[in-house]
Design a protein around this motif. Structure first.
Motif, PDB file in Angstrom:
ATOM      1  N   SER A   2       9.719   1.981  -0.885  1.00  0.00           N
ATOM      2  CA  SER A   2       9.342   0.762  -0.179  1.00  0.00           C
ATOM      3  C   SER A   2       8.349  -0.058  -0.977  1.00  0.00           C
TER       4      SER A   2
ATOM      5  N   HIS B 194       8.115  -0.276  -4.088  1.00  0.00           N
ATOM      6  CA  HIS B 194       8.925  -0.990  -5.080  1.00  0.00           C
ATOM      7  C   HIS B 194       9.501  -2.248  -4.455  1.00  0.00           C
ATOM      8  N   PHE B 195      10.065  -2.072  -3.280  1.00  0.00           N
ATOM      9  CA  PHE B 195      10.607  -3.240  -2.550  1.00  0.00           C
ATOM     10  C   PHE B 195       9.589  -4.360  -2.565  1.00  0.00           C
TER      11      PHE B 195
ATOM     12  N   ARG C 263       9.299  -6.068  -5.839  1.00  0.00           N
ATOM     13  CA  ARG C 263      10.506  -6.862  -6.061  1.00  0.00           C
ATOM     14  C   ARG C 263      10.504  -8.084  -5.144  1.00  0.00           C
ATOM     15  N   ALA C 264      10.251  -7.817  -3.867  1.00  0.00           N
ATOM     16  CA  ALA C 264      10.345  -8.894  -2.884  1.00  0.00           C
ATOM     17  C   ALA C 264       9.380 -10.021  -3.227  1.00  0.00           C
TER      18      ALA C 264
END
Lengths: 621, 621
Positions: free
Chosen positions: B4, B6-7, B10-11
């Motif tokens: 998450s 990482h999300f 990225r997000a």
């Protein structure tokens, strides 16, 4: 967690205690209401003869209560029976006949303790419509058809009951029933205006009746109009003010409820004396006239095959509408005493009542709300009250009918009008509009067709439309692309919430069971989402709201899996339900699935993002 | 939680990146595949003329690839077109005509890059069935009807496309389609036996054809039988062994795939030369004979109203079956290249193709699997390949037809038999049996009706039955009494798990959306559970699997609420979904609800057990 520990204690103290008593062993018993009911009603012969249940412990005081209730209901039923026979276009005594044997039959086979069966407004209207298509009112054929309608719909109800086919009635959706009842109320009220005006009018829909009324308006008979108008106003006044009045003079609400029901009786008595004293019948006021005395004749219904076939449709609709009305009344009253009814057995009871009606010169009957409420308030404890009411009506047909000679038709029409206008429910229409446009559509279609074409056309149009709209909606289910709500393990719609997303991953939650009607839509949707970006490597289908997957949807999932795979995208499933998973295990999908099946959506995220080659690295950009 | 975080990174790095590009702002765009597709296809005129899309960047090398594919498909199509015209009971050239203009029309309006339209087996069979009911094979009326079928179904497809009515095809469930295709395959194979035997046979179902065959068996023409048998055996051999052979001699799988398709061409060439050399036509071997040379004539379809009306049903079924077959082929091929098709635009493309067929002496066409696969393998890149194929066929009708003079009908029949037997799918029947009995019922009903009555009867029976079974299932939904899994906050079926329960509380999880068909069942069920024990004070309805509540179900919930209340039981809801809650807020239920609406089932347990007077005390027993 305190609550739960309590549970623990309780559960250990009384392991088999609780509402699912003895059902843990056979959970199936609760998955079918009828079977569940057998647990109480005992099975076999007793299922079909509930009387063997309550009959056993029938005692004197029960008899007294039932008897009192029967007396009150009888007094209320006499004018009502005459009125509904009039509405059905039948001789007045037919209404009385329909209130004798059918009640006995229901007492034997019915499961409701308070339901009072007999002629009701809507069914009388439907009888008139069905019989009117094939014969002229007043003709012997017309009466024969009315009797046949009772027989055929009775047989249909019996069969549905024996084969537990009650679910068929479920397809009469609430908007359709409500719209139908409202439209019927209007139609009935308008159709009775002719009796208030004292003119001859024919027709089975608003257009026919309306135009016919306008054409005859000049023939209006003044004395009739006066009687009709006065009766109507009086009954409206009674409806609103009599109960409070009785309560003011000290009656309990329940007694006031009952007492206020005598309004129609008063109207009838006053009207009869007026007409008799002034001999208004000589002034052209239509009166009931001579009602043949004596008990109902044993009638042998007509067995002309062609006639039977032509009546199947009408009988079916009458059976269904009657059943729906009856069951909802019975359930409402039963719940008040924490009793239960068996809908499948109700079919048997109602069927028996109608067959009884057919063999005793009556016409289609069902459980009426008004009379059942009185029966209940008056303290009826068992179906025996119905049997006693039958005796009351029988005595009335033996000895009271001469007193009804001068009863003006206009007064009966007034009682009908006042009764049915309470059926018109505009609030329901408004509610449907605000709650759901498709329910509103089904309702308005039913109302329009009923008023403009006829009762059966109205019911059919409503049923077809509601099924079509349901199928259409479920063919384009709601779905959401979900992302992870920040700092939680919950997953919500990316369009509604601020969530974490991942360009390599699309998580889709479909809020509908997957079946043939939405299988292709599912395919299109997933391709759109998965193939609309070159970065997608994983598609996770979140199945928390998927209650079933049929073969078509299974094929679609396999096709999606294969096609996504050939496009280099893996398909995963998450939060698949037990029953659904059991079924999937019997298919090839799980072997062929390019991805995995994850217990939870969170597992899916972890699983995919870790396994997806390269992704982890990317994240560190 | 690593995934998450990482999300998060990225997000934040690429906020608007990902498959739901620009959809967060208008989530509605993804709730409709067609709208979602516009995002790529651009809207307005370009939606209806996909050619404007791929036409723009059409380059020389694309042309070369398309041309090569076109050449290969043309060679394969010539015998196939003749064979399917034969199957449809039409003159051979009609098959060729149906393979010219329709391809051009689809090239302009279609969205699939590799789909090859033209005559196919199943549609040819349906054409024969529909036309055979109204005219004699070989008569001008028969041809006129075939042309009219193409026109009417073409118009229907166009209308469905323009009004985005593609969902109608969804009601052809997989078992129905699969069963129909299997039955058609058998029916076609049997119907072609007459050409192998060289006898005259008529009929549109197994019984008619079978009995007619047996009666004529003695008229069998030996030379015809030999040619037919040899061709059939050869083609079966080719199907199994030619591809591996080519691969053994070093061809790539793809080329081997293509090369193995020339089997029928070889059979045709050999058969023609044999008949021509031995003049077997004088021995009673039926041959194609003279095929009029030249391009398709411009035909003006018949505009007799009565005829049109009598063909509406058949045309509709032909349109739907054709569309379903075509779309599934197109989607399979498109996904391989990560391309997408627009089902609604496919309706337009297919409709245009059929209208084109009608005006150029052809008969109903659709996207065929075999030819499309060849087209794809041969490297077709754009619909232009189809247009080029059309030119190829046109040249063939101009110059090759004389060479086909001696082509024996028996060989064409052989190509049909070998082709259609691959349609027969017994595995699907077995799968349906193991996966779902109701899907199996729908499938077998379709097969039986198709074989014994006819193609249209088969389709209708299947559709009606699958809808009826779906409605029946959803009218008796699965539900579970849930208890708290020990030491967790999960709630599972008491019948399946060892859970904590509470005699004062029943928690029921209904695994289905609540709508009119199961509303009354819901009532019965809940009364059974709630009123079957005097200890129950709370009923909690767990709505985690309820995706919708229609007005009928709402009324039932209100009735349940009122009736339970009058029996001293409180009704609570838990885990109600967002969309469902939004709707409930527009109703009176929430005000009238005797209990509360709890976020989670655990809250419900805590809430009720604490508020329920006396219960806490009891627990300390």
């Amino acid at each position: 967690m305190i609550g739960s520990t309590h549970f623990a204690v309780r559960a250990t103290v009384l392991p088999t205690y609780g509402p699912w008593d003895g059902r843990k062993v056979e959970p199936h018993a609760v998955t079918n209401s009828a079977v569940g009911h057998d647990v109480k009603l005992a099975s076999g012969i007793k299922r079909f003869f509930p009387i063997l249940q309550w009959g056993r412990d029938y005692r004197a005081d029960t008899f007294v209560n039932d008897g009192l209730a029967a007396l009150i209901v009888t007094i209320m039923l006499i004018p009502q029976s005459l009125a509904y026979a009039l509405l059905a276009g039948l001789p007045p005594q037919v209404g009385l006949y329909a209130s004798i044997l059918p009640l006995v039959a229901y007492a034997v086979f019915g499961t409701s303790r308070a339901l009072a069966v007999g002629p009701v407004a809507v069914i009388s209207l439907m009888t008139a419509a069905a019989a009117g298509n094939l014969a002229a009112q007043g003709s012997p054929e017309y009466l024969a058809i009315a009797i046949l309608l009772a027989l055929i719909s009775g047989i249909m109800l019996l069969l549905m009951g024996v084969f537990r086919m009650g679910f068929v009635a479920n397809f009469l959706s609430h908007p359709v029933i409500s719209g139908f009842i409202t439209a019927s109320g209007i139609l009935i009220a308008v159709s009775q205006l002719k009796h208030i005006l004292g003119v001859q009018v024919s027709g089975h829909n608003l257009i026919e009746i309306g135009s016919s009324l306008l054409a005859k308006i000049d023939d209006t008979n003044l004395p009739t109009l006066i009687i009709g108008a006065v009766s109507t106003l009086f009954l409206f006044w009674v409806r609103g003010n009599l109960k409070p009045l009785f309560m003011k003079i000290g009656l309990s609400e329940k007694s006031a409820n009952i007492a206020s029901r005598i309004g129609p009786v008063i109207a009838v008595v006053v009207a009869i004396s007026t007409v008799a004293l002034l001999r208004l019948d000589t002034q052209g006021v239509a009166i009931v006239g001579r009602i043949p005395e004596g008990l109902p004749p044993l009638t042998v219904p007509d067995f002309d095959m062609g006639l039977w076939i032509s009546l199947l449709g009408s009988s079916f609709v009458i059976a269904l509408i009657g059943f729906v009305e009856s069951v909802s009344v019975a359930q409402t009253l039963a719940a008040k005493k924490r009793q239960r009814i068996d809908p499948d057995q109700e079919l048997v009871g109602l069927g028996a009542a109608n067959v009884a009606a057919a063999f005793s010169g009556g016409y289609p009957v069902t459980g009426g709300f008004a009379r059942s409420a009185v029966n209940f308030d008056a303290g009826a404890e068992t179906p025996a009250a119905g049997a006693l009411t039958a005796i009351g009506i029988a005595l009335a047909t033996l000895f009271l009918t001469p007193l009804l000679y001068f009863l003006p038709i206009a007064t009966l029409a007034a009682t009908i009008i006042v009764a049915v206008l309470s059926l018109v429910n505009i609030g329901d229409i408004r509610e449907a509009w605000t709650y759901s446009k498709s329910d509103f559509a089904a309702m308005t279609a039913t109302i329009a067709m009923t008023l403009l074409v006829g009762v059966e056309a109205g019911v059919f149009a409503g049923v077809i439309l509601s099924i079509a709209l349901f199928l259409y909606r479920s063919s384009r289910p709601h779905f959401a692309i979900v992302g992870q709500v920040r700092d939680t393990e919950h997953f919500r719609n990316v369009a509604r919430h601020d969530v974490w997303t991942n360009p390599r991953l699309v998580s889709i939650r479909i809020d509908e069971s997957l079946y043939f009607a939405n299988a292709r839509y599912l395919e299109d949707t997933i391709y759109d989402l998965a193939l609309s970006s070159d970065t997608v490597e994983h598609v996770v289908l979140m199945c928390s709201a998927v209650n079933a997957i049929d073969l078509s949807a299974l094929e679609s999932l396999e096709a999606i899996n294969d096609r996504l795979q050939s496009a280099g995208v893996l398909l995963h499933l998450s939060e698949v339900k037990g029953p659904v998973m059991d079924r999937l295990k019997r298919s090839h999908l799980l072997e062929r699935l390019s991805g995995k099946v994850f217990q939870s959506q969170m597992d899916a995220i972890r699983g995919t993002t870790d396994t997806a080659h390269g992704t982890v690295l990317d994240y560190h950009l």
